[in-house]
Scaffold this active site. Structure first.
Site, mmCIF file in Angstrom:
data_model
loop_
_atom_site.group_PDB
_atom_site.id
_atom_site.type_symbol
_atom_site.label_atom_id
_atom_site.label_comp_id
_atom_site.label_asym_id
_atom_site.label_seq_id
_atom_site.Cartn_x
_atom_site.Cartn_y
_atom_site.Cartn_z
ATOM 1 N N PRO A 68 15.376 32.758 95.856
ATOM 2 C CA PRO A 68 14.351 32.136 94.994
ATOM 3 C C PRO A 68 14.379 32.662 93.569
ATOM 4 C CG PRO A 68 13.420 32.669 97.128
ATOM 5 C CD PRO A 68 14.805 33.269 97.105
ATOM 6 N N CYS A 69 14.246 31.727 92.607
ATOM 7 C CA CYS A 69 14.389 32.090 91.192
ATOM 8 C C CYS A 69 13.075 32.105 90.431
ATOM 9 C CB CYS A 69 15.352 31.104 90.506
ATOM 10 S SG CYS A 69 14.686 29.419 90.354
ATOM 11 N N GLN A 70 11.949 31.831 91.101
ATOM 12 C CA GLN A 70 10.690 31.663 90.368
ATOM 13 C C GLN A 70 10.350 32.864 89.496
ATOM 14 O OE1 GLN A 70 11.195 30.936 93.552
ATOM 15 N NE2 GLN A 70 9.862 29.308 94.304
ATOM 16 N N LEU A 72 12.507 34.918 88.168
ATOM 17 C CA LEU A 72 13.586 35.235 87.254
ATOM 18 C C LEU A 72 13.768 34.180 86.177
ATOM 19 C CD1 LEU A 72 16.269 36.407 89.855
ATOM 20 C CD2 LEU A 72 14.763 37.843 88.483
#
Length: 375
Positions: A68-70, A72
């Site tokens: 998950p990139c939320q 970053l």
């Protein structure tokens, strides 16, 4: 090669690697809607729900994770690895360490901004853990548009390897700048939800597809066609193909013919299939490649690629090319929009009011055409 995929999404890693000749044997995905897509598109393959309940890996050659990139993303919370979502990368290393047979390759993907957030702390954490587990590593920013889809989507791919030199896979084509033939640009992508400090201006392509705004509202981009002076928004099947999936890939189960918001979120969070396919083909050979000299032996903001291993200096590179050695540049002009609709007058008017007050740079004809469209 046998593949295990964590944080599978709607199957971008799996579809790309299958096209390159690899077989997925286990997937793990927490989102109920994404998991329903996986069950339909990969029948017979076990799909686990929570990576935290996975005690060890089955025998496999490749482990993938688009974690998950939320926390970053530049457009997200930027909490870094301390965030509740992006911190799940630690589960990847936990399950590798717990497994009797460690995979030969570990392929990870995240937003390019992770190279710079908090001084590149996320990348340092990932590479340090790969080294701890006995992997050489390399990373490189790759842009989906340079793999044939009309979407400007820069993502960092990190490859750990216990056998081959990972840079011989990821750095293929890194010095191919002279071979790129940029198509003529008559169509431009942008985000109509922005306009104050940014708009994702993308000549010849749409900006990165995203699952939604901070309010979880679907946020498809818009397209300005300079030739017809029209303003469009791509449809969901268009977006699927802009990620390299077949049209209708997410139109299954409870998502079929409804729940567009859910489909947009899944597509925006997916991994681009042609990029993964290209990487997957690199596992099948160990060709000799040439690339530029490193720019530094210490982390630098200008570097978009690097490689290293335990006990040796890390080398950082600044490549001028973010695609393969035979790039197929995706172009809106050559892309068939199958279910696009006109940008609504309300959306266009709101965007116009914001961009007219900003100092953002666009094409000279863009704002005049937008004024005419609104009127």
């Amino acid at each position: 090669m046998r593949v295990v995929s964590l944080f599978s999404g709607i199957g971008g890693f799996e579809l790309g690697l299958s096209r390159a000749g690899h077989e997925t044997v286990l997937m793990c995905e927490n989102d109920d809607l994404a998991r329903s897509v996986l069950h339909h598109r990969f029948p017979g393959i076990t799909v686990r729900k929570d990576v935290r309940s996975l005690k060890q890996l089955p025998t496999c050659d490749i482990l993938t994770a688009g974690w998950p990139c939320q926390d970053l993303s530049q457009a997200g919370r930027t909490a870094g690895l301390n965030g509740s979502s992006s911190g799940l990368i630690s589960e990847v290393f936990r399950v590798i360490e717990a497994s009797k047979h460690k995979p030969d390759y570990v392929l990870l993907e995240n937003v390019a901004f992770s190279l710079h957030l908090h001084g590149g702390a996320a990348l340092k954490y990932v590479t340090a853990n790969l080294e701890r587990l006995g992997y050489r590593w390399a990373y490189r920013i790759l842009d989906s548009r340079q793999f044939g889809v009309p979407q400007r989507r820069r993502r960092v791919f990190i490859l750990g390897s216990r056998k081959a030199l990972p840079q011989t896979i990821l750095f293929r084509g890194a010095s191919a700048v002279g071979k790129i033939n940029e198509p003529s640009v008559e169509m431009f992508g942008f985000y109509w939800t922005e306009g104050n400090t940014g708009l994702g201006w993308s000549p010849g392509a749409v900006p990165p597809l995203k699952g939604g705004s901070s309010l979880s509202i679907p946020s498809p981009p818009a397209i300005w066609d300079k030739r017809s002076r029209s303003f469009l928004t791509p449809g969901i099947s268009d977006a699927e193909r802009m990620q390299g999936f077949p049209s209708g890939w997410t139109a299954v189960g409870v998502l079929k013919n409804k729940r567009k918001r859910g489909r947009w979120k899944l597509i925006g969070n997916a991994v681009s299939v042609p990029v993964v396919e290209w990487i997957g083909r690199g596992f099948l050979g160990n060709e000799e490649i040439k690339y530029e000299a490193p720019v530094s032996t210490t982390f630098t903001k200008s570097a978009n690629a690097a490689y290293g291993e335990k006990g040796k200096p890390h080398l950082y590179f600044c490549f001028g090319h973010e695609g393969s050695d035979a790039p197929d540049i995706g172009s809106l002009e050559n892309f068939q929009l199958n279910d696009a609709t006109e940008l609504s007058g309300r959306a266009a008017s709101g965007f116009l009011s914001r961009i007219e007050k900003s100092t953002l740079k666009t094409h000279p004809s863009f704002i005049p055409d937008l004024r005419n469209y609104v009127s």
